[in-house]
Structures are given as structure tokens and as C-alpha cells.
Design a protein around this motif. Structure first.
Motif, PDB file in Angstrom:
ATOM      1  N   ARG A 194       0.763  -1.319   0.011  1.00  0.00           N
ATOM      2  CA  ARG A 194      -0.077  -0.081   0.007  1.00  0.00           C
ATOM      3  C   ARG A 194       0.884   1.210   0.062  1.00  0.00           C
ATOM      4  O   ARG A 194       0.622   2.190   0.739  1.00  0.00           O
ATOM      5  CB  ARG A 194      -0.914  -0.243   1.354  1.00  0.00           C
ATOM      6  CG  ARG A 194      -2.006  -1.087   1.097  1.00  0.00           C
ATOM      7  CD  ARG A 194      -3.065  -1.101   2.109  1.00  0.00           C
ATOM      8  NE  ARG A 194      -4.217  -2.007   2.042  1.00  0.00           N
ATOM      9  CZ  ARG A 194      -5.143  -2.533   2.825  1.00  0.00           C
ATOM     10  NH1 ARG A 194      -4.924  -1.959   3.874  1.00  0.00           N
ATOM     11  NH2 ARG A 194      -5.997  -3.321   2.269  1.00  0.00           N
TER      12      ARG A 194
ATOM     13  N   ARG B 136       7.536  -0.093   5.402  1.00  0.00           N
ATOM     14  CA  ARG B 136       6.713  -0.803   4.211  1.00  0.00           C
ATOM     15  C   ARG B 136       7.762  -1.156   3.005  1.00  0.00           C
ATOM     16  O   ARG B 136       7.776  -2.059   2.401  1.00  0.00           O
ATOM     17  CB  ARG B 136       5.651  -0.008   3.410  1.00  0.00           C
ATOM     18  CG  ARG B 136       4.627   0.336   4.630  1.00  0.00           C
ATOM     19  CD  ARG B 136       3.472   1.461   4.165  1.00  0.00           C
ATOM     20  NE  ARG B 136       2.536   1.462   5.117  1.00  0.00           N
ATOM     21  CZ  ARG B 136       1.467   0.800   5.240  1.00  0.00           C
ATOM     22  NH1 ARG B 136       1.202   0.039   4.494  1.00  0.00           N
ATOM     23  NH2 ARG B 136       0.521   1.289   6.158  1.00  0.00           N
TER      24      ARG B 136
ATOM     25  N   GLU C  56      -0.852   0.311  13.439  1.00  0.00           N
ATOM     26  CA  GLU C  56      -0.989   0.092  11.989  1.00  0.00           C
ATOM     27  C   GLU C  56      -0.608  -0.888  11.240  1.00  0.00           C
ATOM     28  O   GLU C  56      -0.940  -1.614  10.496  1.00  0.00           O
ATOM     29  CB  GLU C  56      -0.878   1.604  11.409  1.00  0.00           C
ATOM     30  CG  GLU C  56      -0.965   1.752   9.910  1.00  0.00           C
ATOM     31  CD  GLU C  56      -0.702   2.862   9.405  1.00  0.00           C
ATOM     32  OE1 GLU C  56      -0.128   3.044   8.420  1.00  0.00           O
ATOM     33  OE2 GLU C  56      -1.158   4.229  10.043  1.00  0.00           O
TER      34      GLU C  56
ATOM     35  N   ALA D 192      -1.381  -4.598  11.905  1.00  0.00           N
ATOM     36  CA  ALA D 192      -2.557  -4.884  11.060  1.00  0.00           C
ATOM     37  C   ALA D 192      -1.812  -5.184   9.496  1.00  0.00           C
ATOM     38  O   ALA D 192      -2.817  -5.993   8.804  1.00  0.00           O
ATOM     39  CB  ALA D 192      -3.625  -3.793  11.188  1.00  0.00           C
ATOM     40  N   GLU D 193      -1.115  -4.240   8.899  1.00  0.00           N
ATOM     41  CA  GLU D 193      -0.797  -4.408   7.806  1.00  0.00           C
ATOM     42  C   GLU D 193      -0.063  -5.565   7.572  1.00  0.00           C
ATOM     43  O   GLU D 193      -0.036  -6.286   6.383  1.00  0.00           O
ATOM     44  CB  GLU D 193       0.390  -3.273   7.473  1.00  0.00           C
ATOM     45  CG  GLU D 193      -0.562  -2.096   7.050  1.00  0.00           C
ATOM     46  CD  GLU D 193      -1.523  -2.088   5.817  1.00  0.00           C
ATOM     47  OE1 GLU D 193      -0.998  -2.014   4.761  1.00  0.00           O
ATOM     48  OE2 GLU D 193      -2.515  -2.335   6.075  1.00  0.00           O
TER      49      GLU D 193
ATOM     50  N   ALA E 215      -0.543  -8.479   9.303  1.00  0.00           N
ATOM     51  CA  ALA E 215      -1.266  -9.759   9.461  1.00  0.00           C
ATOM     52  C   ALA E 215      -2.058  -9.642   8.078  1.00  0.00           C
ATOM     53  O   ALA E 215      -2.289 -10.644   7.495  1.00  0.00           O
ATOM     54  CB  ALA E 215      -2.358  -9.315  10.537  1.00  0.00           C
ATOM     55  N   ARG E 216      -2.291  -8.545   7.484  1.00  0.00           N
ATOM     56  CA  ARG E 216      -2.998  -8.577   6.086  1.00  0.00           C
ATOM     57  C   ARG E 216      -2.004  -9.211   4.933  1.00  0.00           C
ATOM     58  O   ARG E 216      -2.516 -10.003   4.252  1.00  0.00           O
ATOM     59  CB  ARG E 216      -3.471  -7.146   5.679  1.00  0.00           C
ATOM     60  CG  ARG E 216      -4.066  -7.194   4.300  1.00  0.00           C
ATOM     61  CD  ARG E 216      -4.325  -5.601   3.801  1.00  0.00           C
ATOM     62  NE  ARG E 216      -3.017  -4.817   3.813  1.00  0.00           N
ATOM     63  CZ  ARG E 216      -2.159  -4.918   2.800  1.00  0.00           C
ATOM     64  NH1 ARG E 216      -2.425  -5.479   1.933  1.00  0.00           N
ATOM     65  NH2 ARG E 216      -1.161  -4.110   2.721  1.00  0.00           N
ATOM     66  N   ILE E 217      -0.792  -8.631   5.037  1.00  0.00           N
ATOM     67  CA  ILE E 217       0.312  -9.100   3.961  1.00  0.00           C
ATOM     68  C   ILE E 217       0.560 -10.845   4.242  1.00  0.00           C
ATOM     69  O   ILE E 217       0.531 -11.549   3.242  1.00  0.00           O
ATOM     70  CB  ILE E 217       1.478  -8.512   3.952  1.00  0.00           C
ATOM     71  CG1 ILE E 217       1.263  -6.759   3.647  1.00  0.00           C
ATOM     72  CG2 ILE E 217       2.562  -8.994   3.321  1.00  0.00           C
ATOM     73  CD1 ILE E 217       2.517  -5.978   4.103  1.00  0.00           C
ATOM     74  N   HIS E 218       0.521 -11.163   5.264  1.00  0.00           N
ATOM     75  CA  HIS E 218       0.550 -12.524   5.511  1.00  0.00           C
ATOM     76  C   HIS E 218      -0.478 -13.462   5.099  1.00  0.00           C
ATOM     77  O   HIS E 218      -0.552 -14.327   4.358  1.00  0.00           O
ATOM     78  CB  HIS E 218       0.712 -12.932   6.964  1.00  0.00           C
ATOM     79  CG  HIS E 218       0.858 -14.335   7.460  1.00  0.00           C
ATOM     80  ND1 HIS E 218      -0.205 -15.015   8.178  1.00  0.00           N
ATOM     81  CD2 HIS E 218       1.677 -15.351   7.062  1.00  0.00           C
ATOM     82  CE1 HIS E 218       0.116 -16.197   8.226  1.00  0.00           C
ATOM     83  NE2 HIS E 218       1.004 -16.556   7.443  1.00  0.00           N
ATOM     84  N   GLU E 219      -1.711 -12.724   5.202  1.00  0.00           N
ATOM     85  CA  GLU E 219      -3.052 -13.530   4.758  1.00  0.00           C
ATOM     86  C   GLU E 219      -3.084 -13.515   3.164  1.00  0.00           C
ATOM     87  O   GLU E 219      -3.500 -14.522   2.505  1.00  0.00           O
ATOM     88  CB  GLU E 219      -4.076 -12.685   5.238  1.00  0.00           C
ATOM     89  CG  GLU E 219      -5.566 -13.513   5.058  1.00  0.00           C
ATOM     90  CD  GLU E 219      -6.682 -12.857   5.467  1.00  0.00           C
ATOM     91  OE1 GLU E 219      -7.812 -13.031   5.209  1.00  0.00           O
ATOM     92  OE2 GLU E 219      -6.579 -11.852   6.340  1.00  0.00           O
ATOM     93  N   GLU E 220      -2.635 -12.441   2.765  1.00  0.00           N
ATOM     94  CA  GLU E 220      -2.745 -12.449   1.135  1.00  0.00           C
ATOM     95  C   GLU E 220      -1.601 -13.190   0.380  1.00  0.00           C
ATOM     96  O   GLU E 220      -1.795 -13.572  -0.649  1.00  0.00           O
ATOM     97  CB  GLU E 220      -2.593 -10.730   0.776  1.00  0.00           C
ATOM     98  CG  GLU E 220      -3.888 -10.182   0.987  1.00  0.00           C
ATOM     99  CD  GLU E 220      -4.018  -8.747   0.537  1.00  0.00           C
ATOM    100  OE1 GLU E 220      -2.992  -8.414  -0.355  1.00  0.00           O
ATOM    101  OE2 GLU E 220      -4.852  -7.755   0.867  1.00  0.00           O
ATOM    102  N   THR E 221      -0.396 -13.146   1.072  1.00  0.00           N
ATOM    103  CA  THR E 221       0.722 -13.890   0.313  1.00  0.00           C
ATOM    104  C   THR E 221       0.983 -15.250   0.898  1.00  0.00           C
ATOM    105  O   THR E 221       1.545 -15.988  -0.021  1.00  0.00           O
ATOM    106  CB  THR E 221       1.946 -12.973   0.566  1.00  0.00           C
ATOM    107  OG1 THR E 221       2.237 -13.171   2.033  1.00  0.00           O
ATOM    108  CG2 THR E 221       2.062 -11.828   0.117  1.00  0.00           C
TER     109      THR E 221
END
Length: 369
Positions: A136, A156, A186, A189-190, A192-198
Motif C-alpha cells: 500500500r 513498508r 497500524e 494490522a498491515e 497480518a493482512r500481507i501474511h493472509e494475502e501472500t
């Protein structure tokens, strides 16, 4: 006494993309890591958690290839790698300090590992654009110098550089500790999201319990170089296997006592000049015990199985909760309480008399060894 049996599907080495197998690391007479075994499954986010000096960073460095085990072996995709240099392990690494190249742009930093792999310009451009979207960051940031970015934006970029070539394993060495509280939340949360997506396999090292609990699938608690407990997050919090884990994970008061009486269901433990009732099953076979009381399990101004007169010593208003330290004349040390019922009002002030208590099933007990 909390007991736990490991799930065989979790610890089966055939499911493990990374396996730390009986690893010890000695520096002369100092044993930094002591016979640690941790299987890490494909796509798992595992956190190695412990206090400073526990050996967690040494363990991470052995996985990365910066250190070699004194004994034991580390396997990646079932291949022993202790004799392999870091660049042959297909590992991404994010440091606390970001370790970006200050003379390069965002794109040049992210593209660096791809250039080392001699990928085509077209592939590099596409992968850099894709990973900027994943973390992002606007695509037009690609040509910005990294030292013109904020700390969170630099973090990032560090993540983007570590994952752009899709490594087998991503290692995170306390990557959020240099950020302020809001930015840490912040970035948690990012991540966790990156882990879920990748669906990357991630090994994360930290001393921050909140980070570990909020991001990990499983936590390995390290103490004095040894593995204290390895469990899924919820199991670890609900059923800590040792007094150390109970104290280190969460907000806990430890009280030391001696079992003086037992019935079929309950036992009496003498603590200081007072007593408390606990589960008889929890003290089975032990006379000297450690009683662990979670701060959120203690009730204010309520009748419980164990109820005591106390005095408020400290009050800390934290927005969505108020934390109290109270002294009970019979016990030492002071008892910690987290009260979420008071909203924006602090019910009690320093010096106020209060009653506090907890029920028999709320106490965790361990042998005092």
C-alpha cells in the motif's frame, strides 16, 4: 495445573517447511540457545517471544545463516542448511533498523534482490509495481529517495524488498520496535493482512507480548535459551504451562504459598498471613505452589470465592480501561487489576478502601520449584 498435549498435525516434521531440530548455540561457557526444537509449517506465522537475553535473536540468526549451531540442525524444505550461506537459503529478512540503502530510490531498494538474481527489466518493473500495491505505497513513490519517506513508509519499503522475490521464508527481527505506538498498531494490522494475502511462512522475533498475540498463529516462548512453551496463541494465553509463561504473557500477579488443606473439590493455600481457596485438582501432588492471578480475572466490589479487603495504591486511566494496583494486608506483592467497566470515569482513587476477589477457577497454579 495446566497441561497440554501438542497437536501431532502441528509438530509432524513432514508438514514443516522449516524445522529447528535440537539446536544449541554456545559461546564459550555461555549457552545462548539450549536444545530447541521448533517445526514451522508452510504458510504459518510463528513468533519467537522472550525477554532480552533469552536467545531469540540468536535463534533467528541461525535460521538466517548468520550464526552456525554448535549442535543440532536447521532444515528448510527438508534440506539441512547449517553449512549453507545466507544467500543460498531463499530467505527474506526485515530488521528493526530497516537497513535500506539511503543513496537509492524506493524502486532501486526494492529491485535490488531481483537484480542480484539477474531478472529481466520487464519482470523487475512488474514485480516492483505489484509489491508496492501489496504494501500500500503509491506507485509514484517508486522514484522517491528513501530518506524522504516517513518511518512507517520506510518500513513498508523494507517489507516490500524482503518479499518481492517470493522467498520460502520471511524473518522479522523486531521490525516494529522503532515505531511509535499508533504506527506500530497500524503496521501490525498491515503485516497480518500481507501474511493472509501472500501465505508466506513468517518467523517473527519480539519481546512485545501484544505484537505476538495479535499477529502470530503460534508462539514459541524462549527463556534462558530454552523453549518454555510452543502453542497456538489462544492455547498459550488460556493454558500457560509454567509460572514464567503465565507471568510473561498478559498482566499477571504471582503469589507464593503452601497447601494446608484439601477436600474433594477445593484446597486451601496459605499465602503470607492469609489464605485462599483453589481447585484441589490443580494442586494435586504439590505442597509449595505459585498462584497466578490474571488482572482481568480480579473483580472490584464483588463477592467471589476469594474476597479480601484492600487499599488502592496506584490508579492508571488508560482510556478504555483503568488499571489498579491494590494492596491486600495479608499478601505481598500488590495485586494488579484491569477494570473495563468504568468507561471514562475512574471509580476509585489512590487510598480508597475496596474489596477485591476472584473465583476458584480463575487462579492458575504451578509447583514452586
Amino acid at each position: 495445573m495446566a497441561t497440554h498435549q501438542f497437536d501431532e498435525t502441528v509438530t509432524d516434521s513432514s508438514d514443516s517447511v522449516v524445522r529447528i531440530d535440537g539446536v544449541t548455540k554456545e559461546y564459550g561457557s555461555l549457552c545462548a540457545v539450549d536444545d530447541v526444537t521448533i517445526p514451522i509449517n508452510d504458510g504459518e506465522f510463528i513468533t519467537i517471544l522472550g525477554p532480552s537475553g533469552a536467545g531469540k535473536t540468536t535463534l533467528l540468526h541461525m535460521i538466517a545463516g548468520f550464526e552456525k549451531p554448535t549442535t543440532g540442525e536447521i532444515y528448510i524444505n527438508e534440506q539441512p542448511v547449517s553449512d549453507e550461506p545466507p544467500y543460498e537459503r531463499d530467505i527474506g529478512l526485515v530488521f528493526q533498523s530497516h537497513a535500506l540503502f539511503p543513496h537509492m530510490t524506493v524502486k532501486e531498494n526494492i529491485a535490488f534482490p531481483l537484480k542480484m538474481r539477474r531478472e529481466s527489466v520487464e519482470n523487475i518493473d512488474r514485480k516492483v509495481e505489484d509489491v508496492l500495491e501489496l504494501v500500500r505505497l503509491p506507485v509514484d513513490y517508486a522514484d522517491k529517495p528513501v530518506d524522504a519517506l516517513s518511518g512507517g513508509q520506510q518500513q513498508r519499503v523494507a517489507f516490500a524488498r524482503a518479499i518481492v522475490y517470493e522467498p520460502t521464508l520471511l524473518l522479522l527481527d523486531e521490525p516494529l520496535s522503532s515505531l511509535d505506538k499508533k504506527l506500530r498498531e497500524e503496521m501490525r494490522a498491515e503485516l497480518a493482512r500481507i501474511h493472509e494475502e501472500t501465505e508466506l511462512t513468517i518467523v517473527h522475533v519480539t519481546h512485545n507480548q501484544t505484537e505476538a498475540l495479535s499477529m502470530a498463529d503460534r508462539i514459541a516462548v524462549i527463556r534462558d535459551g530454552g523453549l518454555e512453551q510452543l502453542d497456538p496463541v489462544q492455547d498459550l494465553y488460556a493454558s500457560p504451562e509454567t509460572a514464567f509463561v503465565a507471568d510473561f504473557i498478559g498482566n499477571t500477579t504471582l503469589l507464593y504459598g503452601t497447601v494446608t488443606d484439601r477436600t474433594d473439590d477445593t484446597a486451601t493455600v496459605a499465602v503470607g498471613d492469609g489464605t485462599m481457596r483453589v481447585s484441589a485438582a490443580a494442586v494435586e501432588g504439590h505442597s509449595d505452589v505459585v498462584v497466578a492471578i490474571r488482572a482481568e480475572q480480579v473483580e472490584l466490589d464483588a463477592e467471589c470465592d476469594n474476597t479480601y479487603d484492600a487499599t488502592v495504591d496506584q490508579v492508571s486511566f488508560e482510556g478504555d480501561r483503568t488499571q489498579y494496583h491494590v494492596s491486600i494486608p495479608e499478601f505481598e506483592p500488590t495485586l494488579r487489576i484491569v477494570d473495563r467497566s468504568s468507561d471514562t470515569q475512574v471509580i476509585h482513587q489512590r487510598g480508597d478502601p475496596v474489596t477485591v476477589g476472584w473465583d476458584i477457577g480463575d487462579a492458575l497454579l504451578y509447583p514452586d520449584e
